[in-house]
Design an enzyme around this catalytic site. Structure first.
Site, PDB file in Angstrom:
ATOM      1  N   ILE A 435     -20.592 -17.360 -16.592  1.00  0.00           N
ATOM      2  CA  ILE A 435     -21.239 -18.434 -15.833  1.00  0.00           C
ATOM      3  C   ILE A 435     -22.354 -17.905 -14.935  1.00  0.00           C
ATOM      4  CG2 ILE A 435     -20.789 -20.384 -14.275  1.00  0.00           C
ATOM      5  CD1 ILE A 435     -19.571 -20.594 -17.109  1.00  0.00           C
ATOM      6  N   GLU A 488     -26.348 -11.794 -10.801  1.00  0.00           N
ATOM      7  CA  GLU A 488     -26.577 -12.421  -9.486  1.00  0.00           C
ATOM      8  C   GLU A 488     -26.258 -11.543  -8.282  1.00  0.00           C
ATOM      9  OE1 GLU A 488     -25.025 -16.469  -9.311  1.00  0.00           O
ATOM     10  OE2 GLU A 488     -25.462 -16.788 -11.425  1.00  0.00           O
ATOM     11  N   HIS A 698     -10.076 -18.285 -10.391  1.00  0.00           N
ATOM     12  CA  HIS A 698      -9.497 -18.290  -9.039  1.00  0.00           C
ATOM     13  C   HIS A 698      -8.261 -17.419  -8.979  1.00  0.00           C
ATOM     14  CE1 HIS A 698     -12.243 -21.395  -7.836  1.00  0.00           C
ATOM     15  NE2 HIS A 698     -11.956 -22.045  -8.942  1.00  0.00           N
TER      16      HIS A 698
HETATM   17  N1  GLN Z   1     -23.918 -19.250 -11.416  1.00  0.00           N
HETATM   18  C1  GLN Z   1     -23.010 -19.330 -10.318  1.00  0.00           C
HETATM   19  C2  GLN Z   1     -22.044 -18.154 -10.355  1.00  0.00           C
HETATM   20  O1  GLN Z   1     -21.693 -17.737 -11.387  1.00  0.00           O
HETATM   21  C3  GLN Z   1     -22.224 -20.617 -10.352  1.00  0.00           C
HETATM   22  C4  GLN Z   1     -21.308 -20.750  -9.176  1.00  0.00           C
HETATM   23  C5  GLN Z   1     -20.632 -22.089  -9.066  1.00  0.00           C
HETATM   24  O2  GLN Z   1     -20.615 -22.869  -9.987  1.00  0.00           O
HETATM   25  N2  GLN Z   1     -20.026 -22.380  -7.947  1.00  0.00           N
HETATM   26  O3  GLN Z   1     -21.607 -17.670  -9.332  1.00  0.00           O
HETATM   27 ZN    ZN Z   2     -18.611 -23.083 -11.024  1.00  0.00          ZN
END
Ligand code: GLN
Ligand code: ZN
Length: 758
Positions: A435, A488, A698
């Site tokens: 993600i 990131e 989580h």
């Molecule tokens: N791209 C973001 C991450 O991977 C998405 C975070 C989120 O959806 N809260 O941290």
């Molecule tokens: Zn998310």
């Protein structure tokens, strides 16, 4: 004379003292006594901040959450929490977070569910009910704090959550009807009110914000039942509503047999006149006249323009307060040293809001001339903001003014685009991806801190982050993922990172607001017209792509999420601000595409939480929110693939809007819902690609290959398999590499076997 009061004060402390004490207690570094001392200290400071009010709130302070406090007061802690024993505070934290602190994992229990407090970014612990729930009064906390406040020479007004809202906020674990518990609950409320009366309490603030939501006949009836039951008590009740309009509940609220009503005049200005008319002559009316949820200075003169006639009518029956509890704003503007002085002069945090309240009260009680200087200052600040060249840029306005529907439209439809994308990307079936974020190690955060403090040069910092990006790409290649991310590492936060690079944003140093428990957020301040002075993510994505042959996704936060997680301006509609953000993100999208990015992901993690409290208002919000996303995303060529990501578990009611975003791929959180969530997508026949999360980020648990395959099999029952992606639920930044690597290894292995039909 008007009465001034406050509905609640931020509890976390101007320097987040409570957070540090809570966390030290949980780690066993300090004992209960020390934590209690910190609590009493903060209460004392906060009451001192409020000492000019006629009544100060008591019981609004909390070691974790005010709804959880109410559950303790009502003796409604689940059996699993009590069974493990320990002090009251230990049981309290056990429900809040699964374990109370020092105790090892042996005494852990399932933590109480947490959910958003109305439409704010505060989260409360959901009260648990079952058919046989019984309540028992525990008034100690309130009584102790009443004594404390009196010892400081103040007039305490206890704050409690009203019986109907308390039930409304909770959940029956056995699916029984929680409203049926009202009969068992009311005697305990009566007992509590009697106890308070015996301690000399005159007024009690009873929060009933459920009154601003869509209620069916049973819930509306419950209000009548409840307050008829409680009317025999010897204290006077001030029923408070906030966050919205009363609408069809207005008459109900006005007619409840209580001594006073609080109305949020910021969210429901047009209801003030009706309430003034409806409210029986013996009742007090408290008006929330300064915004308790935003950080702008109030326009005191224009407030007085409408407030004075109300005061003329009501006289001493009029009370003044902030619109809602000040829990949702930072404590103190005075400690901000780096904020630009001009922007700072436009702001009011909790303490300044109470000053504003006192000025308004003085103007009503003694005439405007008695506070001429303060009113002039307020007006000057409002004018400076209204006219400031830093807020208003005609070029930005011209661009939003020129938006046409075609701006948000892809050139061709998804079935046509996806063929072009597949040709370009050449991905296997069940493509694997993540993600966006990879673990934010201590080392990375340390480097960022050093850079901010000037201990690390920019060049050295960039070098450090590049190493991290490179490490991240290496790991993903080794794992055999199909679509890579840069990880990131350069981002402190998915909204702040973009805010810092957009013109129109400012940042506080200490503007912390409690999100839940010890977790605080520091929303950036969106004060002006938004533009993008330069590319924001391009260098990082380019660098990451230079390291690999595999496609690297460009990673952006979407306009709606940036809006919903900022303090935003109140001088124009949210829609307008959101469109400005959309145009800035669109520029970044087009730059990424021009630089060769074949896939661009635009996260809209907070799209759902911006939904209005009333269903009748949903369409309006969704219309502009989805339009903003489309403008940000859809300027790309057919062969460029747009992803979006959302991390929540309810889609049923907004699935059509999600489809209108027309993202080529949507990744969502599903692992905990066992893929049932996908029913919403199937029922609607969602047309585009979906990546249902197969791995709960989580939890530190590492998902097994078999588990992942089983989840994907369930997904494939609902969505044609050629449209399925495989990915975790959300970003991995809070996890450790030791957890992430084996988990992703299993995920990739599962994908391989699915492709081969094993
Ligand atoms: N791209 C973001 C991450 O991977 C998405 C975070 C989120 O959806 N809260 O941290
Ligand atoms: Zn998310």
């Amino acid at each position: 004379m008007v009465t001034t009061h406050n509905l609640g004060f931020p509890r976390i402390g101007a320097r987040r003292e409570l957070k540090f004490a809570q966390e030290a207690f949980w780690k066993g570094q300090i004992g209960e006594e020390e934590l209690q001392i910190t609590g009493a200290d903060l209460r004392r400071k906060h009451w001192q901040n409020q000492r000019n009010l006629d009544q100060v709130p008591v019981g609004d302070f909390s070691f974790y959450d005010q709804v959880l406090d109410m559950s303790v007061t009502l003796g409604n802690l689940p059996e699993r929490v009590n069974q493990a024993g320990g002090s009251e505070l230990e049981r309290y934290f056990r429900l809040a977070r699964g374990r109370s602190g020092r105790e090892s994992s042996c005494c852990g229990v399932q933590a109480g569910e947490m959910t958003k407090w109305f439409d704010t970014n505060y989260h409360y612990i959901v009260p648990e009910f079952h058919q046989h729930t019984r309540f028992q009064l525990n008034g100690d906390r309130l009584i102790e704090q009443i004594i404390e406040a009196r010892a400081q020479g103040l007039s305490p007004k206890p704050v409690i959550i009203g019986p109907v809202t308390y039930l409304w906020l909770g959940k029956a674990k056995d699916n029984s009807d929680r409203l049926a518990l009202l009969g068992a609950l009311l005697p305990v409320y009566s007992e509590l009110l009697d106890l308070l009366a015996n301690h000399g309490i005159d007024w009690v603030q009873v929060d009933e914000p459920a009154l601003v939501t869509d209620l069916d006949a049973d819930w509306r009836h419950a209000f009548n039942l409840a307050y008829h039951h409680l009317k025999t008590s010897n204290t006077k009740l001030l029923v408070t509503t906030y966050f919205g309009e009363l609408r069809e509940n207005l008459q109900l609220a006005c007619e409840l047999p209580v001594a006073g009503l609080h109305l949020d005049a910021i969210s429901a200005p047009q209801e003030v006149a009706r309430v003034v008319d409806w409210l029986p002559a013996h009742k007090q009316l408290s008006l929330g006249v300064v915004n308790g949820r935003n950080i702008w200075r109030a326009n005191l003169e224009t407030t007085l323009d409408w407030l004075e006639p109300v005061h003329d009518k009501l006289g001493g029956r009029l009370w003044l307060a902030p619109s809602c509890s000040l829990l949702h704003v930072p404590v103190e503007l005075g400690s901000e040293e780096t904020l630009d002085p001009e922007i700072r002069s436009w702001l009011a945090f909790a303490t300044q809001k109470l000053d504003e309240l006192n000025v308004l009260a003085a103007a009503l009680n003694h005439g405007r001339s008695s506070v001429r200087k303060q009113l002039a200052e307020s007006t000057a600040a409002i004018h400076s903001r209204a006219l400031s060249g830093r807020v208003h840029h005609s070029s930005v306005r011209a661009r939003t003014g020129a938006i046409t529907p075609s701006l948000g439209k892809r050139q061709r439809t998804y079935p046509e685009r996806i063929t072009a994308q597949q040709q370009k990307l050449g991905l296997p079936r069940f493509p694997t991806t993540t993600i966006g974020s990879f673990p934010q190690t201590r080392d990375i955060r340390q480097a960022r801190l050093q850079f901010r403090r000037g201990e690390l040069t920019e060049a050295a910092y960039i070098q450090r982050i590049r190493e991290e990006v490179s490490h991240c790409i290496d790991r993903q290649e080794a794992l055999g993922l199909d679509v890579l991310v840069h990880g990131e590492a350069e981002r402190n936060d998915m909204v702040e990172y973009f805010g810092e690079q957009l013109a129109g944003y400012a940042f506080s140093q200490f503007g912390w607001v409690q999100s839940y428990g010890s977790r605080c957020v520091k929303p950036p301040i969106l004060f002006g017209d938004i533009s993008r002075p330069g590319a924001m993510t391009l260098d990082w994505i380019r660098y990451a792509q230079s390291l690999t042959e595999k496609p690297v996704k460009g990673m952006l936060t979407g306009p709606v999420t940036i809006l919903n997680w900022s303090f935003v301006r109140d001088d124009q509609p949210r829609r307008e601000t959101c469109l400005q953000l959309a145009l800035a993100i669109r520029e970044e999208v087009l730059d990424l595409e021009a630089a060769g990015a074949g896939i661009i992901q635009i996260d809209e993690a907070a799209l759902r939480e911006g939904l209005p409290l009333r269903k009748a208002d949903w369409n309006d919000y969704l219309d502009w929110a989805i339009e903003a996303f489309r403008i940000a995303a859809n300027g790309v060529r057919d062969e460029t693939q747009i992803h979006t990501h959302m991390c929540y578990s309810e889609f049923n009611d907004i699935i059509e809007a999600i489809a209108r975003m027309d993202a080529d791929v949507i990744t969502i959180e599903t692992s905990r819902s066992d893929m049932e969530l996908l029913d919403a997508f199937r029922g609607f026949e969602y047309p585009n690609d979906i990546g249902p999360g197969v791995y709960d980020i989580h939890s530190p648990n590492i998902p097994e290959k078999g588990q992942i395959k089983a989840l994907m099999a369930k997904a494939a029952e609902r969505i044609p398999s050629e449209r399925l992606w495989i990915n975790p639920d959300c970003g991995l930044k809070t996890r450790q590499w030791e957890e992430v690597l084996p988990a992703l290894e299993n995920m990739v292995a599962a994908a391989r076997e699915l492709r081969e039909g094993i």
